[in-house]
Design an enzyme around this catalytic site. Structure first.
Site, short mmCIF file in Angstrom:
data_model
loop_
_atom_site.label_atom_id
_atom_site.label_comp_id
_atom_site.label_asym_id
_atom_site.label_seq_id
_atom_site.Cartn_x
_atom_site.Cartn_y
_atom_site.Cartn_z
N HIS A 195 87.65 67.38 -15.24
CA HIS A 195 86.71 67.79 -14.19
C HIS A 195 87.10 67.22 -12.82
O HIS A 195 86.95 67.88 -11.79
CB HIS A 195 85.30 67.37 -14.59
CG HIS A 195 84.23 68.22 -14.00
ND1 HIS A 195 83.08 68.56 -14.66
CD2 HIS A 195 84.12 68.82 -12.78
CE1 HIS A 195 82.32 69.32 -13.89
NE2 HIS A 195 82.93 69.49 -12.75
N LYS A 222 84.79 71.52 -19.31
CA LYS A 222 85.40 70.46 -18.49
C LYS A 222 85.13 69.09 -19.09
O LYS A 222 83.99 68.78 -19.46
CB LYS A 222 84.85 70.51 -17.06
CG LYS A 222 84.97 71.89 -16.42
CD LYS A 222 84.64 71.87 -14.93
CE LYS A 222 84.56 73.29 -14.38
NZ LYS A 222 83.23 73.91 -14.51
N ASP A 268 82.32 80.02 -16.73
CA ASP A 268 82.71 78.66 -16.34
C ASP A 268 81.53 77.72 -16.53
O ASP A 268 80.46 77.94 -15.96
CB ASP A 268 83.16 78.63 -14.88
CG ASP A 268 83.66 77.26 -14.49
OD1 ASP A 268 84.84 76.97 -14.77
OD2 ASP A 268 82.87 76.46 -13.94
N TYR A 300 77.06 69.81 -16.78
CA TYR A 300 76.01 70.73 -16.31
C TYR A 300 74.78 70.67 -17.23
O TYR A 300 73.71 71.17 -16.87
CB TYR A 300 76.51 72.18 -16.22
CG TYR A 300 77.69 72.41 -15.31
CD1 TYR A 300 78.13 71.42 -14.42
CD2 TYR A 300 78.39 73.61 -15.32
CE1 TYR A 300 79.23 71.63 -13.59
CE2 TYR A 300 79.49 73.83 -14.48
CZ TYR A 300 79.90 72.83 -13.64
OH TYR A 300 80.99 73.04 -12.82
P1 NDP Z 1 78.61 79.58 -5.42
O1 NDP Z 1 79.45 79.42 -4.21
O2 NDP Z 1 79.04 80.48 -6.49
O3 NDP Z 1 77.16 79.99 -4.88
C1 NDP Z 1 76.05 80.07 -5.70
C2 NDP Z 1 74.84 80.38 -4.84
O4 NDP Z 1 75.01 81.65 -4.21
C3 NDP Z 1 73.58 80.44 -5.65
O5 NDP Z 1 72.56 79.87 -4.87
C4 NDP Z 1 73.34 81.94 -5.82
O6 NDP Z 1 71.96 82.22 -5.93
C5 NDP Z 1 73.91 82.50 -4.53
N1 NDP Z 1 74.45 83.85 -4.67
C6 NDP Z 1 75.17 84.36 -5.70
N2 NDP Z 1 75.53 85.64 -5.45
C7 NDP Z 1 75.02 85.95 -4.24
C8 NDP Z 1 75.04 87.13 -3.46
N3 NDP Z 1 75.67 88.22 -3.87
N4 NDP Z 1 74.39 87.09 -2.27
C9 NDP Z 1 73.76 85.99 -1.84
N5 NDP Z 1 73.72 84.84 -2.54
C10 NDP Z 1 74.33 84.82 -3.74
O7 NDP Z 1 78.26 78.15 -6.02
P2 NDP Z 1 78.78 77.03 -6.96
O8 NDP Z 1 79.02 75.84 -6.11
O9 NDP Z 1 77.79 76.97 -8.05
O10 NDP Z 1 80.19 77.48 -7.56
C11 NDP Z 1 80.32 78.43 -8.61
C12 NDP Z 1 80.66 77.76 -9.94
O11 NDP Z 1 81.86 77.01 -9.83
C13 NDP Z 1 79.64 76.75 -10.47
O12 NDP Z 1 78.47 77.37 -10.97
C14 NDP Z 1 80.48 76.04 -11.48
O13 NDP Z 1 80.61 76.83 -12.64
C15 NDP Z 1 81.82 75.92 -10.74
N6 NDP Z 1 81.94 74.66 -9.99
C16 NDP Z 1 82.94 73.77 -10.37
C17 NDP Z 1 83.08 72.55 -9.74
C18 NDP Z 1 84.15 71.61 -10.15
O14 NDP Z 1 84.11 70.42 -9.77
N7 NDP Z 1 85.14 72.04 -10.91
C19 NDP Z 1 82.20 72.14 -8.64
C20 NDP Z 1 81.24 73.16 -8.26
C21 NDP Z 1 81.14 74.36 -8.92
P3 NDP Z 1 71.30 82.95 -7.21
O15 NDP Z 1 71.71 82.25 -8.44
O16 NDP Z 1 69.84 82.81 -6.91
O17 NDP Z 1 71.75 84.38 -7.16
#
Ligand code: NDP
Length: 324
Positions: A122, A89, A55, A60
């Site tokens: 988006h 998006k 995604d 981004y």
């Molecule tokens: P998430 O809820 O997926 O959380 C990401 C965070 O969690 C990062 O800091 C990551 O750190 C940490 N993390 C990942 N795995 C673990 C684990 N197993 N244990 C502990 N911490 C963990 O965040 P997002 O808000 O980024 O949502 C995911 C995706 O959704 C985005 O990247 C994007 O692609 C999409 N999105 C879409 C939106 C929209 O408007 N359509 C808006 C927001 C997001 P680390 O990387 O250090 O592991």
């Protein structure tokens, strides 16, 4: 509720246009201070580990790097293009009908791919100017998303995208799109924030009844990027109830947070650029939450949006004034 033990990392959900979407996807958004090369590395590792759904989005600012990763994994024989499901998006500044295809072509060019598997609006609102910079305000526009949609339908017909959908639409906005005169394709999905604090049950029921797949973002409690998220909100992965359920299964809170959404029949996106977490997050298919634990987690819902995009509150298409 799905037959949840039958779920595997390779499970795909049927879309209303005949295509399918992998039930788990890699999120690729990272705040601007994170080097884009980390997303490229993480995507390559993710594909090696077995992730097939990526995604991403124009806004981004990393489609060049994510495209490099995908093409490298195709070139080295790990996957074929058709094994990968890539979501892009359309950003809100490309909603004018004459800009929609240009927005898509910019993504295709940056990615160096011939087509996207899924292309989604988006947000439901259009903008004239959008600088992710507090000193430069957003400038609203008034393009009707139904007009944007017609060009997306044409992009699908032209073979530039396999499927088209929306993101951050509320029920009324979905209703408006579905009842648009001359609608050729229904949106295949609505990608929305969804987690234990925002379980989206009513929106899911509406989407299910219209054959629209719900795709969940911020399942782990979001990226907590200060540009988008109010940092006074509670940290989801530190929730005590979630921790107690996780302890019962000898799993991490992150695994239980993801498993909860999967068992509701919702496609899960999870972002990680850390190898151990990428692995852990793909390992949520070998345990099952019992109904009473699903209920306990369902009760955590408090309609909390980590990313409410408050700057858009005055926009006529702001989606979060309504309950869902
Ligand atoms: P998430 O809820 O997926 O959380 C990401 C965070 O969690 C990062 O800091 C990551 O750190 C940490 N993390 C990942 N795995 C673990 C684990 N197993 N244990 C502990 N911490 C963990 O965040 P997002 O808000 O980024 O949502 C995911 C995706 O959704 C985005 O990247 C994007 O692609 C999409 N999105 C879409 C939106 C929209 O408007 N359509 C808006 C927001 C997001 P680390 O990387 O250090 O592991």
């Amino acid at each position: 509720m799905t037959d949840s033990m039958a779920l595997t990392k390779d499970t795909r959900i049927a879309l209303n246009d005949g295509n399918t979407i992998p039930i788990i996807g890699l999120g690729t958004y990272a705040s601007p201070d994170v080097p884009k090369s980390l997303g490229e590395e993480a995507t390559k590792i993710a594909i090696d580990l077995g992730y097939r759904h990526i995604d991403c989005a124009y806004i981004y600012g990393n489609e060049v790097q994510i495209g490099n990763a995908i093409r490298e994994k195709i070139a080295d024989g790990t996957v074929k293009r058709e094994d990968i499901f890539y979501t892009g998006k359309l950003w809100c500044t490309f909603f004018s009908p004459e800009l929609v295809r240009k927005g898509l072509e910019k993504s295709l060019q940056d990615l160096q791919l011939d087509y996207l598997d899924l292309f989604i609006m988006h947000w439901p609102f259009s903008l004239k100017v959008c600088e992710i910079n507090p000193d430069k305000p957003f400038v609203y526009d008034d393009v009707d998303f139904c007009a944007t949609w017609e060009v997306l339908e044409a992009c699908k017909d032209a073979g530039l995208v396999k499927s088209i959908g929306v993101s951050n639409f509320n029920r009324k906005q979905l209703e408006r799109l579905l009842s648009k005169p001359g609608l050729k394709y229904k949106p295949v999905c609505n990608q929305v924030e969804c987690h234990v604090y925002l379980s989206q049950s009513k929106l899911q029921a509406y989407c299910n009844s219209n054959d629209i797949v719900l795709v969940a973002y911020s399942v782990l409690g979001s990226h907590r990027d200060k540009n988008w998220v109010d940092l006074t909100t509670p940290v989801l992965l530190e929730d005590l109830v979630l921790a107690n359920v996780a302890a019962k299964y000898n799993r991490s809170p992150a695994e239980v947070a993801m498993r909860f959404i999967l068992q509701k029949g919702i496609v899960v996106l999870a972002k990680s650029f850390t190898v151990a977490r990428l692995k852990q997050n793909l390992g949520v298919f070998d345990f099952e939450l019992k109904p009473e634990d699903m209920k306990t987690l369902e009760d955590l819902d408090k309609n909390l949006h980590y990313g409410p995009f408050k700057e858009m509150k005055q926009h006529p298409e702001y989606p979060f004034h309504d309950e869902y």
